[in-house]
Scaffold this active site. Structure first.
Site, PDB file in Angstrom:
ATOM      1  N   ASP A 103       0.845  -1.198   0.000  1.00  0.00           N
ATOM      2  CA  ASP A 103       0.000   0.000   0.000  1.00  0.00           C
ATOM      3  C   ASP A 103       0.878   1.246   0.000  1.00  0.00           C
ATOM      4  OD1 ASP A 103      -2.133  -1.705   0.243  1.00  0.00           O
ATOM      5  OD2 ASP A 103      -2.304  -1.464   2.417  1.00  0.00           O
TER       6      ASP A 103
HETATM    7  N1  URA Z   1      -1.191  -5.884   3.918  1.00  0.00           N
HETATM    8  C1  URA Z   1      -1.689  -4.624   3.937  1.00  0.00           C
HETATM    9  O1  URA Z   1      -2.713  -4.353   4.529  1.00  0.00           O
HETATM   10  N2  URA Z   1      -1.000  -3.687   3.272  1.00  0.00           N
HETATM   11  C2  URA Z   1       0.160  -3.918   2.612  1.00  0.00           C
HETATM   12  O2  URA Z   1       0.743  -2.997   2.030  1.00  0.00           O
HETATM   13  C3  URA Z   1       0.656  -5.235   2.612  1.00  0.00           C
HETATM   14  C4  URA Z   1      -0.036  -6.204   3.282  1.00  0.00           C
END
Ligand code: URA
Length: 242
Positions: A103
């Protein structure tokens, strides 16, 4: 046809300024004649380019470990913010892409490569490659949560999540944990904590399969994988000689 300096960079002979210097010093030959200028056009397939008499082969696959900082999107183009590839603008290699997604606000280990097969093998849901995350959680993480993560959680998908290993490093109003999962569903870690009524306030990936984030890399920094790291990554679990 392409520029000689670009060819040399992409083949890993050095940065743009380093390869210009190699050309200026007469250390580069094209078809056994000293190269002229950095913008000299060469054919990637039919010309022989050498550095100190040794062939410089056209770029093959390249592999970089990036410590992704928050604020960058894991795509090849800028969508809603700068792309992680902007951080590797000077890295030799054609057709780079991130193997998997973090993310925008997540930090940590991201493999950047142009090897579609390795990326597919690492990301395939069937392969269950382990990913470990360090997170700070708003709220007290309990031993009951550890059991619930181990049992699998309903995060609104068809199936419950696969058993996940939750290790509490510190429990308090803000807790610190390590979580190992074997899937990669959208926002998976955040949704797993939501499922137990808690919120992730900081998330960082620390490993993916055999590859562990080099803590010497500051956020935003990258380096090529070592030969050992690459070999381990390409050797499926259980097939190594160890
Ligand atoms: N899980 C999440 O919620 N975000 C990420 O970036 C990776 C795994």
């Amino acid at each position: 046809m392409m520029r000689l300096d670009k060819y040399l960079c992409e083949a890993g002979a050095g940065t743009r300024s380093e390869v210009k210097e190699l050309i200026r010093r007469g250390r580069i030959t094209v078809n056994e004649k000293p190269a002229g200028k950095p913008d000299q056009k060469i054919s990637e397939t039919s010309d022989s380019v050498c550095l100190d008499g040794q062939p410089v082969l056209a770029a093959g696959n390249v592999y970089y470990m990036l410590n992704k900082p928050a604020g960058y999107v894991s795509s090849t183009v800028q969508t809603d913010g700068p792309s992680v590839l902007d951080l590797l603008a000077d890295a030799p290699g054609k057709g780079l892409f991130p193997a998997g997604r973090l993310d925008r606000d997540t930090e940590g280990l991201l493999l950047i490569t142009n090897d579609g097969k390795l990326s597919h093998d690492l990301l395939s849901p069937k392969k269950h490659v382990e990913k470990e995350y360090y997170a700070k959680i708003e709220g007290i993480v309990t031993e009951e949560d550890v059991v619930r993560f181990e049992e699998g959680l309903d995060i609104g998908e068809k199936r419950r999540t696969l058993p996940a290993r939750l290790l509490i490093l510190q429990s308090g109003t803000e807790s610190e944990i390590l979580l190992t999962i074997r899937e990669g569903k959208f926002h998976q870690v955040k949704r797993m904590f939501e499922a137990v009524g808690k919120r992730v306030v900081y998330l960082k990936r620390v490993s993916m399969g055999s590859l562990t984030l080099d803590e010497a890399l500051a956020p935003g920094a990258y380096r090529p994988l070592t030969a050992d790291e690459l070999l381990a990554l390409k050797t499926p679990k259980g097939k190594s000689n160890e």
